[in-house]
Design an enzyme around this catalytic site. Structure first.
Site, PDB file in Angstrom:
ATOM      1  N   ASN A  37       0.809  -1.220   0.000  1.00 49.38           N
ATOM      2  CA  ASN A  37       0.000   0.000   0.000  1.00 49.38           C
ATOM      3  C   ASN A  37       0.848   1.279   0.000  1.00 49.38           C
ATOM      4  OD1 ASN A  37      -2.373   1.444   0.021  1.00 49.38           O
ATOM      5  ND2 ASN A  37      -2.938   0.957   2.147  1.00 49.38           N
ATOM      6  N   ARG A 147     -13.617  -6.540  15.504  1.00 46.70           N
ATOM      7  CA  ARG A 147     -12.594  -5.568  15.898  1.00 46.70           C
ATOM      8  C   ARG A 147     -13.276  -4.240  16.150  1.00 46.70           C
ATOM      9  NH1 ARG A 147      -7.752  -2.865  12.315  1.00 46.70           N
ATOM     10  NH2 ARG A 147      -9.412  -1.392  11.892  1.00 46.70           N
ATOM     11  N   TYR A 159      -7.278   6.081  14.563  1.00 48.48           N
ATOM     12  CA  TYR A 159      -7.032   5.072  13.524  1.00 48.48           C
ATOM     13  C   TYR A 159      -8.293   4.193  13.328  1.00 48.48           C
ATOM     14  CZ  TYR A 159      -6.129   0.610  11.553  1.00 48.48           C
ATOM     15  OH  TYR A 159      -6.278  -0.513  10.794  1.00 48.48           O
ATOM     16  N   ASP A 210      -7.156  -2.793  17.611  1.00 46.86           N
ATOM     17  CA  ASP A 210      -5.859  -2.494  16.997  1.00 46.86           C
ATOM     18  C   ASP A 210      -5.363  -1.156  17.528  1.00 46.86           C
ATOM     19  OD1 ASP A 210      -3.679  -2.142  15.361  1.00 46.86           O
ATOM     20  OD2 ASP A 210      -4.742  -2.494  13.467  1.00 46.86           O
ATOM     21  N   HIS A 212      -2.584   0.035  16.683  1.00 43.68           N
ATOM     22  CA  HIS A 212      -1.879   0.554  15.511  1.00 43.68           C
ATOM     23  C   HIS A 212      -0.580   1.249  15.882  1.00 43.68           C
ATOM     24  CE1 HIS A 212      -1.888   1.705  11.187  1.00 43.68           C
ATOM     25  NE2 HIS A 212      -2.579   0.588  11.122  1.00 43.68           N
ATOM     26  N   GLU A 236      -4.007  -5.721  19.318  1.00 42.21           N
ATOM     27  CA  GLU A 236      -3.059  -5.755  18.194  1.00 42.21           C
ATOM     28  C   GLU A 236      -2.111  -4.569  18.231  1.00 42.21           C
ATOM     29  OE1 GLU A 236      -5.086  -5.895  14.420  1.00 42.21           O
ATOM     30  OE2 GLU A 236      -3.332  -5.110  13.365  1.00 42.21           O
ATOM     31  N   GLU A 262       1.940  -7.248  11.281  1.00 47.42           N
ATOM     32  CA  GLU A 262       1.473  -6.987   9.914  1.00 47.42           C
ATOM     33  C   GLU A 262       2.486  -6.201   9.083  1.00 47.42           C
ATOM     34  OE1 GLU A 262      -2.244  -4.986  10.716  1.00 47.42           O
ATOM     35  OE2 GLU A 262      -1.398  -3.081  10.126  1.00 47.42           O
ATOM     36  N   ARG A 283       0.736 -11.892  12.799  1.00 46.43           N
ATOM     37  CA  ARG A 283      -0.096 -11.206  11.800  1.00 46.43           C
ATOM     38  C   ARG A 283       0.536 -11.110  10.413  1.00 46.43           C
ATOM     39  NH1 ARG A 283      -4.643  -9.247  11.615  1.00 46.43           N
ATOM     40  NH2 ARG A 283      -4.175  -7.068  11.131  1.00 46.43           N
ATOM     41  N   HIS A 312      -3.094 -10.591   8.707  1.00 44.07           N
ATOM     42  CA  HIS A 312      -3.564  -9.287   8.235  1.00 44.07           C
ATOM     43  C   HIS A 312      -4.422  -9.530   6.983  1.00 44.07           C
ATOM     44  CE1 HIS A 312      -2.104  -5.186   6.428  1.00 44.07           C
ATOM     45  NE2 HIS A 312      -3.252  -5.043   7.055  1.00 44.07           N
ATOM     46  N   ASP A 316      -6.308  -3.527   1.406  1.00 43.36           N
ATOM     47  CA  ASP A 316      -5.160  -3.247   0.547  1.00 43.36           C
ATOM     48  C   ASP A 316      -4.348  -4.503   0.231  1.00 43.36           C
ATOM     49  OD1 ASP A 316      -4.781  -1.957   3.437  1.00 43.36           O
ATOM     50  OD2 ASP A 316      -2.853  -2.809   2.875  1.00 43.36           O
ATOM     51  N   GLU A 339      -8.359 -11.942   9.478  1.00 42.63           N
ATOM     52  CA  GLU A 339      -9.030 -10.643   9.330  1.00 42.63           C
ATOM     53  C   GLU A 339      -9.799 -10.634   8.000  1.00 42.63           C
ATOM     54  OE1 GLU A 339      -6.359  -7.310   9.080  1.00 42.63           O
ATOM     55  OE2 GLU A 339      -7.950  -5.876   9.546  1.00 42.63           O
ATOM     56  N   TRP A 402       2.205   6.144  12.554  1.00 44.55           N
ATOM     57  CA  TRP A 402       0.809   6.191  12.118  1.00 44.55           C
ATOM     58  C   TRP A 402       0.128   4.876  12.427  1.00 44.55           C
ATOM     59  CZ3 TRP A 402      -1.886   3.263   8.342  1.00 44.55           C
ATOM     60  CH2 TRP A 402      -3.278   3.611   8.279  1.00 44.55           C
TER      61      TRP A 402
HETATM   62  O1  KDG Z   1      -2.108  -0.366   4.558  1.00 37.65           O
HETATM   63  C1  KDG Z   1      -2.209  -0.301   5.950  1.00 37.65           C
HETATM   64  C2  KDG Z   1      -3.405  -1.096   6.429  1.00 37.65           C
HETATM   65  O2  KDG Z   1      -3.401  -2.369   5.854  1.00 37.65           O
HETATM   66  C3  KDG Z   1      -3.420  -1.222   7.932  1.00 37.65           C
HETATM   67  O3  KDG Z   1      -3.490   0.035   8.506  1.00 37.65           O
HETATM   68  C4  KDG Z   1      -4.610  -2.061   8.353  1.00 37.65           C
HETATM   69  O4  KDG Z   1      -3.766  -2.194  10.572  1.00 37.65           O
HETATM   70  C5  KDG Z   1      -4.485  -2.622   9.721  1.00 37.65           C
HETATM   71  C6  KDG Z   1      -5.303  -3.806  10.022  1.00 37.65           C
HETATM   72  O5  KDG Z   1      -5.120  -4.340  11.104  1.00 37.65           O
HETATM   73  O6  KDG Z   1      -6.109  -4.187   9.188  1.00 37.65           O
HETATM   74 MG    MG Z   2      -3.425  -3.639  12.123  1.00 36.62          MG
END
Ligand code: KDG
Ligand code: MG
Length: 402
Positions: A37, A147, A159, A210, A212, A236, A262, A283, A312, A316, A339, A402
Site C-alpha cells: 500500500n 474488531r 485510527y 488495533d 496501531h 493488536e 502486519e 499477523r 492481516h 489493501d 481478518e 501512524w
Molecule cells: O495499509 C495499511 C493497512 O493495511 C493497515 O493500517 C490495516 O492495521 C491494519 C489492520 O489491522 O487491518
Molecule cells: Mg493492524
C-alpha cells in the site's frame, strides 16, 4: 515445465493492486499478489527490472530453490519491497503447481485441518455510541469476532474510523496527508469503551482492538492491563514491534493476548517474540511475509510455542492474497483467526474469486491452485492512481507512528 514469460498488472479498481502473472510453456499460469500500500510502483520496478528477467527459463516446480534464489541469493537481504516481490513470485508458483496437479492449494499444504475459517470483521464509529451500534450490526450478520475501533473525544483522527459514510480506507490520493494524535486521551477512553461494549453485548462475542503501533512499551502495558477485565481475543500492535524486547514489559503486566506483525517481512522479525512467548498471534500476511514457502516456516516455528496465526487481511491486500490465506488457514494446525474486510464490488469486476463468507466463517472452494483469476482487459480500464497512507503527528507537531 519452464517459465516462459511473466508480467506485472497494476490496476486501480477502487484502490491500487499489483498482481504478478507467471506463464509457462505448458500454458498454465499462476497469480501472486504484490500489493504494498502506497509503495506499489517500487515493487513493480523490482519485479520488472530484476526478478522477472531472472525467472525466465526456470522450472516453476522448484519453489523452495527459487525462493532462496531471490531471498538468500540476493546480498541485500530483507525489506518490505523485496519481500513483497518474493511473496508474489512464491504465490504464483504454488498456484501453478496446484493447477498442474489439478488440486487446490490447501491439499499441497497437507490437506484440510478444518472445514471453516473463523474471521473477524471491523466495527468502527465516530464515537462510542455509534461504535456500539456498529458492533451490534456485525453481530447480527453472524460475525463471532469483531474488531472495535472508535473515534476518541478530543482526538481529531483516530485510527480505523472513516471520516465519511464510505468503508474505511486509509490511503488517500496523492502524497501523504497529515493526521494528529494524542495517546493520553486514547488511553483514558479505551477501557471505558470496552466496558460499554461488554455491558451491551455480554461475553458471547470475541472482541479485538488495533492500537496501531501508537503506545510506548509502558503505555502498551497499561492498556493491556486495563483491558484485561473485558477479555479481548487480542490487542493488536500495542507497540511498533521494531524492538522485539519491548513486548516483554507488556507480557509481564497483563494476560491480554497480543497480536503483532502486519508490517514484518521475515521470520527474523519474530524470533524473540516467538521463542520467549511474548505474543499469541502472528499477523504477517503471505503477501508481505515471503509467501507460502516462508510463512509455512514461520507458522511451524510459532506452533512449537503455542502461537497461532491471525493474518492481516485489510482491503489493501488483493483477493489473490486472501484466497491464498484461506487455503493456508485451511491446512495448518495452528490457525487462529483471519481478518476479513470485504473488498468493494468493483474489485470483483477485475478479480473473480473462489471464496465466500457465511455466518461468521469463510470458505474456499476446490478449484485448482489458489483459484482466483484476473480479467486483464478490465484491469486495464482502471489505471493506477497514486495514493498514500497518512503521516501522523502528535498535537505539538512531533512526527509519530501512524
Ligand atoms: O495499509 C495499511 C493497512 O493495511 C493497515 O493500517 C490495516 O492495521 C491494519 C489492520 O489491522 O487491518
Ligand atoms: Mg493492524
Amino acid at each position: 515445465m519452464k517459465i516462459t514469460e511473466a508480467k506485472v498488472i497494476l490496476s486501480c479498481p477502487g484502490r491500487n493492486f499489483v498482481t504478478l502473472k507467471i506463464m509457462t510453456d505448458e500454458g498454465i499460469y499462476g497469480l501472486g499478489d504484490a500489493t504494498l500500500n502506497g509503495m506499489e510502483k517500487a515493487v513493480v520496478a523490482y519485479l520488472e527490472n530484476y526478478c522477472i528477467p531472472a525467472l525466465i527459463g526456470k522450472d516453476p516446480c522448484r519453489i523452495e530453490d527459487i525462493w532462496h534464489y531471490f531471498y538468500r541469493g540476493v546480498y541485500w537481504l530483507r525489506g518490505s519491497v523485496s519481500l513483497t516481490a518474493i511473496s508474489a513470485i512464491d504465490m504464483a508458483l504454488w498456484d501453478i503447481k496446484g493447477k498442474s496437479l489439478n488440486t487446490p492449494l490447501y491439499n499441497l499444504l497437507g490437506g484440510k485441518s478444518r472445514d471453516r475459517i473463523l474471521v473477524y470483521c471491523h466495527a468502527n464509529g465516530k464515537d462510542a455510541e455509534e461504535t456500539i451500534d456498529k458492533v451490534g450490526e456485525k453481530i447480527s450478520k453472524g460475525f463471532r469476532a469483531v474488531r472495535v475501533q472508535s473515534g476518541v473525544p478530543g482526538i481529531e483522527d483516530a485510527y480505523g474510523v472513516p471520516k465519511d459514510d464510505r468503508p474505511y480506507e486509509p490511503a488517500a490520493k496523492g502524497l501523504a496527508h497529515e493526521e494528529t494524535w494524542d495517546t493520553t486521551k486514547y488511553l483514558n477512553f479505551l477501557p471505558l469503551l470496552f466496558r460499554k461494549v461488554r455491558d451491551v453485548y455480554g461475553e458471547n462475542v470475541h472482541l479485538l482492538h488495533d492500537a496501531h503501533h501508537r503506545c510506548t512499551p509502558v503505555e502498551g502495558a497499561r492498556l493491556a492491563k486495563e483491558l484485561e477485565p473485558f477479555h479481548l481475543f487480542w490487542l493488536e500492535d500495542p507497540v511498533t514491534g521494531e524492538l522485539q524486547e519491548s513486548l516483554r514489559l507488556i507480557r509481564h503486566h497483563s494476560t491480554t493476548p497480543i497480536a503483532i506483525g502486519e508490517v514484518y517481512n521475515t521470520i527474523f522479525d519474530h524470533t524473540t517474540l516467538i521463542t520467549e512467548q511474548l505474543i499469541d498471534y502472528i499477523r504477517m500476511p503471505l503477501v508481505h511475509g515471503g509467501g507460502i514457502t516462508h510463512m509455512l516456516k514461520v507458522a511451524a516455528m510459532a506452533s512449537v510455542y503455542h502461537i497461532n496465526t491471525g493474518f492481516h487481511g485489510a482491503t489493501d491486500l488483493s483477493p489473490v492474497n486472501l484466497a491464498a490465506a484461506l487455503h493456508f488457514n485451511t491446512a495448518i494446525n495452528n490457525f487462529g483467526i483471519q481478518e476479513y474486510m470485504p473488498h468493494q464490488d468493483i474489485v470483483h469486476e477485475v478479480f473473480s474469486i473462489n471464496y465466500r463468507y457465511d455466518d461468521g466463517f469463510m470458505f474456499v472452494d476446490d478449484s485448482p491452485g489458489i483459484g482466483v483469476d484476473i480479467d486483464e482487459k478490465k484491469a486495464a480500464e482502471y489505471p493506477y492512481e497514486m495514493a498514500s497512507l497518512p503521516v501522523n503527528r502528535k498535537t505539538d507537531g512531533t512526527i509519530f507512528y501512524w
